[in-house]
Scaffold this motif. Structure first.
Motif, PDB file in Angstrom:
ATOM      1  N   SER A  25      69.073  63.107  12.538  1.00  0.00           N
ATOM      2  CA  SER A  25      70.242  62.908  12.987  1.00  0.00           C
ATOM      3  C   SER A  25      69.993  63.882  14.273  1.00  0.00           C
ATOM      4  O   SER A  25      71.206  63.222  14.298  1.00  0.00           O
ATOM      5  CB  SER A  25      70.420  64.195  11.461  1.00  0.00           C
ATOM      6  OG  SER A  25      70.587  63.940  10.430  1.00  0.00           O
ATOM      7  N   GLU A  27      68.856  63.227  17.105  1.00  0.00           N
ATOM      8  CA  GLU A  27      68.897  62.107  18.043  1.00  0.00           C
ATOM      9  C   GLU A  27      70.361  61.185  17.846  1.00  0.00           C
ATOM     10  O   GLU A  27      70.807  60.354  19.018  1.00  0.00           O
ATOM     11  CB  GLU A  27      67.634  60.697  17.072  1.00  0.00           C
ATOM     12  CG  GLU A  27      65.910  61.102  17.905  1.00  0.00           C
ATOM     13  CD  GLU A  27      65.205  60.020  17.036  1.00  0.00           C
ATOM     14  OE1 GLU A  27      65.578  59.094  15.932  1.00  0.00           O
ATOM     15  OE2 GLU A  27      63.809  60.084  17.763  1.00  0.00           O
ATOM     16  N   GLU A  28      70.806  61.685  17.393  1.00  0.00           N
ATOM     17  CA  GLU A  28      71.818  60.401  16.370  1.00  0.00           C
ATOM     18  C   GLU A  28      73.124  61.745  17.450  1.00  0.00           C
ATOM     19  O   GLU A  28      74.112  61.400  18.288  1.00  0.00           O
ATOM     20  CB  GLU A  28      73.232  60.934  15.039  1.00  0.00           C
ATOM     21  CG  GLU A  28      71.906  59.335  14.589  1.00  0.00           C
ATOM     22  CD  GLU A  28      72.460  58.127  13.998  1.00  0.00           C
ATOM     23  OE1 GLU A  28      73.834  58.097  13.894  1.00  0.00           O
ATOM     24  OE2 GLU A  28      72.035  56.720  14.181  1.00  0.00           O
ATOM     25  N   VAL A  29      72.707  62.455  16.992  1.00  0.00           N
ATOM     26  CA  VAL A  29      73.859  64.042  18.066  1.00  0.00           C
ATOM     27  C   VAL A  29      73.844  63.961  19.424  1.00  0.00           C
ATOM     28  O   VAL A  29      74.596  63.823  20.307  1.00  0.00           O
ATOM     29  CB  VAL A  29      73.863  65.392  17.534  1.00  0.00           C
ATOM     30  CG1 VAL A  29      74.012  65.947  18.019  1.00  0.00           C
ATOM     31  CG2 VAL A  29      74.173  65.521  16.103  1.00  0.00           C
ATOM     32  N   ALA A  31      72.521  60.800  21.332  1.00  0.00           N
ATOM     33  CA  ALA A  31      73.117  60.026  21.834  1.00  0.00           C
ATOM     34  C   ALA A  31      74.954  60.447  21.760  1.00  0.00           C
ATOM     35  O   ALA A  31      75.298  59.684  22.839  1.00  0.00           O
ATOM     36  CB  ALA A  31      72.372  58.502  20.669  1.00  0.00           C
ATOM     37  N   SER A  32      75.012  60.522  20.747  1.00  0.00           N
ATOM     38  CA  SER A  32      76.318  60.526  21.247  1.00  0.00           C
ATOM     39  C   SER A  32      76.939  61.912  21.922  1.00  0.00           C
ATOM     40  O   SER A  32      77.631  61.505  22.768  1.00  0.00           O
ATOM     41  CB  SER A  32      77.200  61.551  19.475  1.00  0.00           C
ATOM     42  OG  SER A  32      78.741  61.687  19.506  1.00  0.00           O
ATOM     43  N   ALA A  33      76.525  62.476  21.968  1.00  0.00           N
ATOM     44  CA  ALA A  33      76.319  63.758  23.151  1.00  0.00           C
ATOM     45  C   ALA A  33      76.592  63.003  24.493  1.00  0.00           C
ATOM     46  O   ALA A  33      77.066  63.456  25.227  1.00  0.00           O
ATOM     47  CB  ALA A  33      76.075  64.983  23.498  1.00  0.00           C
ATOM     48  N   ASN A  34      75.268  62.060  25.251  1.00  0.00           N
ATOM     49  CA  ASN A  34      75.347  61.355  25.863  1.00  0.00           C
ATOM     50  C   ASN A  34      76.248  60.836  26.553  1.00  0.00           C
ATOM     51  O   ASN A  34      76.158  60.243  27.907  1.00  0.00           O
ATOM     52  CB  ASN A  34      73.685  60.594  25.612  1.00  0.00           C
ATOM     53  CG  ASN A  34      72.264  61.752  26.378  1.00  0.00           C
ATOM     54  OD1 ASN A  34      71.387  60.822  25.189  1.00  0.00           O
ATOM     55  ND2 ASN A  34      72.515  62.715  26.435  1.00  0.00           N
ATOM     56  N   GLU A  35      76.630  59.853  25.161  1.00  0.00           N
ATOM     57  CA  GLU A  35      77.804  59.000  26.023  1.00  0.00           C
ATOM     58  C   GLU A  35      79.123  59.850  26.100  1.00  0.00           C
ATOM     59  O   GLU A  35      80.098  58.886  26.692  1.00  0.00           O
ATOM     60  CB  GLU A  35      77.881  58.491  24.541  1.00  0.00           C
ATOM     61  CG  GLU A  35      77.080  57.054  23.898  1.00  0.00           C
ATOM     62  CD  GLU A  35      77.938  56.894  22.613  1.00  0.00           C
ATOM     63  OE1 GLU A  35      78.874  56.715  22.340  1.00  0.00           O
ATOM     64  OE2 GLU A  35      76.489  55.490  22.204  1.00  0.00           O
ATOM     65  N   ALA A  36      79.594  61.232  25.768  1.00  0.00           N
ATOM     66  CA  ALA A  36      80.026  61.798  26.146  1.00  0.00           C
ATOM     67  C   ALA A  36      80.222  62.375  27.245  1.00  0.00           C
ATOM     68  O   ALA A  36      80.859  63.184  28.059  1.00  0.00           O
ATOM     69  CB  ALA A  36      80.279  63.360  24.796  1.00  0.00           C
ATOM     70  N   TRP A  38      77.305  64.348  28.539  1.00  0.00           N
ATOM     71  CA  TRP A  38      76.718  65.890  27.866  1.00  0.00           C
ATOM     72  C   TRP A  38      74.593  65.290  28.196  1.00  0.00           C
ATOM     73  O   TRP A  38      75.051  63.867  28.198  1.00  0.00           O
ATOM     74  CB  TRP A  38      76.482  66.345  27.018  1.00  0.00           C
ATOM     75  CG  TRP A  38      77.439  66.562  26.414  1.00  0.00           C
ATOM     76  CD1 TRP A  38      78.243  66.744  25.666  1.00  0.00           C
ATOM     77  CD2 TRP A  38      78.002  68.213  27.155  1.00  0.00           C
ATOM     78  NE1 TRP A  38      79.261  67.303  25.512  1.00  0.00           N
ATOM     79  CE2 TRP A  38      79.763  67.954  26.754  1.00  0.00           C
ATOM     80  CE3 TRP A  38      77.855  68.844  28.019  1.00  0.00           C
ATOM     81  CZ2 TRP A  38      80.578  69.346  27.098  1.00  0.00           C
ATOM     82  CZ3 TRP A  38      78.122  70.517  28.315  1.00  0.00           C
ATOM     83  CH2 TRP A  38      79.908  70.189  27.808  1.00  0.00           C
ATOM     84  N   THR A  40      70.458  65.112  27.844  1.00  0.00           N
ATOM     85  CA  THR A  40      69.759  65.956  26.959  1.00  0.00           C
ATOM     86  C   THR A  40      69.373  66.897  27.143  1.00  0.00           C
ATOM     87  O   THR A  40      69.638  67.347  26.422  1.00  0.00           O
ATOM     88  CB  THR A  40      68.646  63.984  27.221  1.00  0.00           C
ATOM     89  OG1 THR A  40      69.046  62.648  27.512  1.00  0.00           O
ATOM     90  CG2 THR A  40      67.987  63.923  25.966  1.00  0.00           C
TER      91      THR A  40
END
Length: 85
Positions: A25, A27-29, A31-36, A38, A40
């Motif tokens: 979970s 890792e998914e958060v 990855a989503s934040a990286n796409e936005a 932010w 790591t």
């Protein structure tokens, strides 16, 4: 994304299952934040701080569902000089 139910009754095995589900979970958060946009490291720092905050809140009130509704607390204050504007 729902968490999977535990498959084992053994406490150590349950903890390992939970760690794996939590890591997935997170890792998914991340990855989503990286796409936005932010980074790591900043996401991890924020998640650690958020976890500490939740831990502190849980230590202070482990079962908030047992607390009276806010409306009842305000009603109890009326006439006791504690009502706020």
């Amino acid at each position: 994304m729902p968490f999977p139910s535990p498959r084992s009754q053994d406490l150590q095995q349950r903890f390992e299952e939970l760690k794996a589900a939590a890591r997935y979970s997170l890792e998914e958060v991340i990855a989503s934040a990286n796409e936005a946009g932010w980074g790591t490291r900043e996401v991890l720092g924020a998640l650690v701080e958020a976890a500490h905050s939740l831990e502190d809140a849980n230590s202070a009130d482990p079962d908030p569902a047992d607390d009276p509704p806010i409306g009842d607390a305000v009603r109890e204050q009326i006439g006791h000089g504690e009502q706020f504007d």
